[in-house]
Scaffold this active site. Sequence first.
Site, PDB file in Angstrom:
ATOM      1  N   ASP A 141      -6.137  -4.464   0.692  1.00 25.78           N
ATOM      2  CA  ASP A 141      -7.156  -4.639   1.728  1.00 25.78           C
ATOM      3  C   ASP A 141      -7.777  -6.034   1.674  1.00 25.78           C
ATOM      4  O   ASP A 141      -8.204  -6.572   2.694  1.00 25.78           O
ATOM      5  CB  ASP A 141      -8.290  -3.622   1.554  1.00 25.78           C
ATOM      6  CG  ASP A 141      -7.840  -2.188   1.686  1.00 25.78           C
ATOM      7  OD1 ASP A 141      -7.123  -1.880   2.642  1.00 25.78           O
ATOM      8  OD2 ASP A 141      -8.196  -1.367   0.814  1.00 25.78           O
TER       9      ASP A 141
ATOM     10  N   GLU B 177       0.823  -1.215   0.000  1.00 27.38           N
ATOM     11  CA  GLU B 177       0.000   0.000   0.000  1.00 27.38           C
ATOM     12  C   GLU B 177       0.854   1.261   0.000  1.00 27.38           C
ATOM     13  O   GLU B 177       0.634   2.178  -0.798  1.00 27.38           O
ATOM     14  CB  GLU B 177      -0.941   0.019   1.211  1.00 27.38           C
ATOM     15  CG  GLU B 177      -1.738   1.307   1.292  1.00 27.38           C
ATOM     16  CD  GLU B 177      -2.767   1.342   2.406  1.00 27.38           C
ATOM     17  OE1 GLU B 177      -3.577   2.283   2.419  1.00 27.38           O
ATOM     18  OE2 GLU B 177      -2.754   0.439   3.261  1.00 27.38           O
TER      19      GLU B 177
ATOM     20  N   THR C 266      -5.896   2.074   9.371  1.00 25.03           N
ATOM     21  CA  THR C 266      -5.002   3.125   9.873  1.00 25.03           C
ATOM     22  C   THR C 266      -5.754   4.135  10.730  1.00 25.03           C
ATOM     23  O   THR C 266      -5.249   4.591  11.762  1.00 25.03           O
ATOM     24  CB  THR C 266      -4.303   3.843   8.700  1.00 25.03           C
ATOM     25  OG1 THR C 266      -3.495   2.899   7.997  1.00 25.03           O
ATOM     26  CG2 THR C 266      -3.429   4.976   9.190  1.00 25.03           C
TER      27      THR C 266
ATOM     28  N   ILE D 179      -0.808  -1.754   7.742  1.00 25.32           N
ATOM     29  CA  ILE D 179      -1.788  -1.461   8.803  1.00 25.32           C
ATOM     30  C   ILE D 179      -3.140  -1.290   8.145  1.00 25.32           C
ATOM     31  O   ILE D 179      -3.461  -0.225   7.602  1.00 25.32           O
ATOM     32  CB  ILE D 179      -1.428  -0.187   9.598  1.00 25.32           C
ATOM     33  CG1 ILE D 179      -0.044  -0.312  10.244  1.00 25.32           C
ATOM     34  CG2 ILE D 179      -2.485   0.057  10.673  1.00 25.32           C
ATOM     35  CD1 ILE D 179       0.359   0.894  11.078  1.00 25.32           C
ATOM     36  N   ASP D 180      -3.939  -2.332   8.145  1.00 26.00           N
ATOM     37  CA  ASP D 180      -5.296  -2.230   7.617  1.00 26.00           C
ATOM     38  C   ASP D 180      -6.179  -1.706   8.739  1.00 26.00           C
ATOM     39  O   ASP D 180      -6.377  -2.391   9.746  1.00 26.00           O
ATOM     40  CB  ASP D 180      -5.802  -3.575   7.112  1.00 26.00           C
ATOM     41  CG  ASP D 180      -7.130  -3.414   6.400  1.00 26.00           C
ATOM     42  OD1 ASP D 180      -7.180  -2.633   5.434  1.00 26.00           O
ATOM     43  OD2 ASP D 180      -8.113  -4.044   6.819  1.00 26.00           O
TER      44      ASP D 180
ATOM     45  N   ASP E  26      -0.794  -4.989   3.086  1.00 28.00           N
ATOM     46  CA  ASP E  26      -1.323  -3.817   3.781  1.00 28.00           C
ATOM     47  C   ASP E  26      -0.699  -3.825   5.174  1.00 28.00           C
ATOM     48  O   ASP E  26      -1.063  -4.640   6.018  1.00 28.00           O
ATOM     49  CB  ASP E  26      -2.842  -3.861   3.885  1.00 28.00           C
ATOM     50  CG  ASP E  26      -3.423  -2.531   4.350  1.00 28.00           C
ATOM     51  OD1 ASP E  26      -2.672  -1.722   4.927  1.00 28.00           O
ATOM     52  OD2 ASP E  26      -4.629  -2.288   4.147  1.00 28.00           O
TER      53      ASP E  26
END
Length: 588
Positions: free
Chosen positions: A220, A70, A95, A92-93, A90
Amino acid sequence: MSDAWQECMDHCVEVAKKAGKMIREALQKDIAIMQKSSPVDLVTETDQKVEQLIISSIKEKYPTHSFIGEESVAAGAPSVLTDNPTWIIDPIDGTTNFVHRFPFVSVSIGFTVKKEIEFGIVYSCIEDKMYTARKGKGAFCNGVPIKVSGQEDISQSLVLTEMGFKKDPEHFKTMLANVKTILSIPVHGIRSPGSAAVNMCLVACGSADAYYHMGIHCWDMAGGAVVVTEAGGVIMDISGEQFDLMSRRLIVASSRAIADRIAEQITEFHVGRDDTDGYKYLRAIPLTAPPDFTRLSSVTPHTNKMDDPWQRAYEVAVAVARKAGAEIRKAGESEIKVSTKSSTVDLVTKTDERVEKIIIGSLKEEFGEGTHCFIGEESVAKGEACILTDKPTWIIDPVDGTTNFVHGFPFVAVSIAFAVNKELEFGVIYSCLEDKMYKARRGKGAFCDDEPIQVSDVKDIKKSIIISEHGTDRSPEKVKKIFSTMQKILCIPVHGLRGSGTAATNMCLVACGAVEAFFEIGIHCWDIAAGAVIVKEAGGILMDVDGGDFDLMSRRMVSANNKVIADRIIKEIEIFTAERDDAPIQKK
């Protein structure tokens, strides 16, 4: 023979654990924020550092593999899927959840070979839940096999989606109209946890029956997609056609019947593709005065050593709440028999009734018959009066979040409040699936698991997360006003709108600084009595939705971290009538 892809998966699990540890450590520090595609599309230095950790750890072992990350794509790297072994990351899915310390934050890693997803890892690092799946070999959570609910009747389902600000007015209008359409089927409820990867895993483990979204990205979805299918679920495009990882849209569901029904009901809008459209940072935005979660509650505890007549009651309430929570967890392991109350989506179970009897019975045993009064949700449902008098009174919700309990969604609470002379003296909320005990006494501070908690110090509504619920009254006039209010709040815009499905937990999330405000019309005194004390003792504020004083029996409330946020929300609320809890009972 050695299995090359299994070795990759095993390595991936270890890397995800390291990434999760980095995220948890970062939660204890100030968080510097930057903005990407819009004022509510956030990124932090931690996102970037975690992605660097993941890619460097994998590239060191597999230097010939490709990567789609990402933050790399946001910085200008291509987002093109080839036949080469490819890691889709990802870091930190969720954020926005991470920035606000909302409890659903995950590391998501998918691995493709010849454009087919071979395995997926989703590590919900605050919960410490590791979801794993490999094509043809099943899905697991912390090593235990998981499967979808198998629900085929959409009217009996819990649906997940996300509601965020859209720059295009028509897209925004369509997004809200879709949520309203699904809610009005009617379904049991709609939840918005704020993390696509976690949402997919909640479907995979049977805690929700469907999740749909337009506008998300391949990073995601890649980790969660194979978790869902290996758990027996269905994944497809919004149109009802075959799922396309690069299309930025999907439906995942427990069954084809539910997926098809959602596809029939919702209206599509164009969101572009990951492999053709760019994704760039716009500018950096520093977080001014980030919430300091190490501070003590702003209320100084009393030091008076004189006799305290209610301390024993407070201690008993905590013990009884734990006992009730253990009963709820035990009941969740068996088949749950469900009936309805005021509507087809206002659910009750035998567990609600049994737990309330346990609570009231335990309190009567401790304090004697006739000395205290009781207002319990299930007792009132059976015809008992809901009147607050000057006598010591216990206000009880045995299972706050019954719909969540029925579906196994992770927010379910026992809520016990105690009032004397019509004033709330203390509140205890046990979020029993999380095993978190929130409690507060008037004038003595608020605590979670005995650690002091405090509301966030955010004063800019545009930097806030707001939480609310759709309620169980699906009359068209009220639903219209609920969605109109949500639209106006999202258009401010705020960082996000969440829904957990339990008023008591929502208030605790305000109290501990994970969200800035919670508002709802149509809730009851047993939903909010304990939370009212906890929010206030954590430094927050309680008001009526019209801006007046909070009234426990009014069935409407705004709780917020400060008056600035509360007043701004009140400005947007479209009020509708909800009969008071203490209204005279109409004879049939």
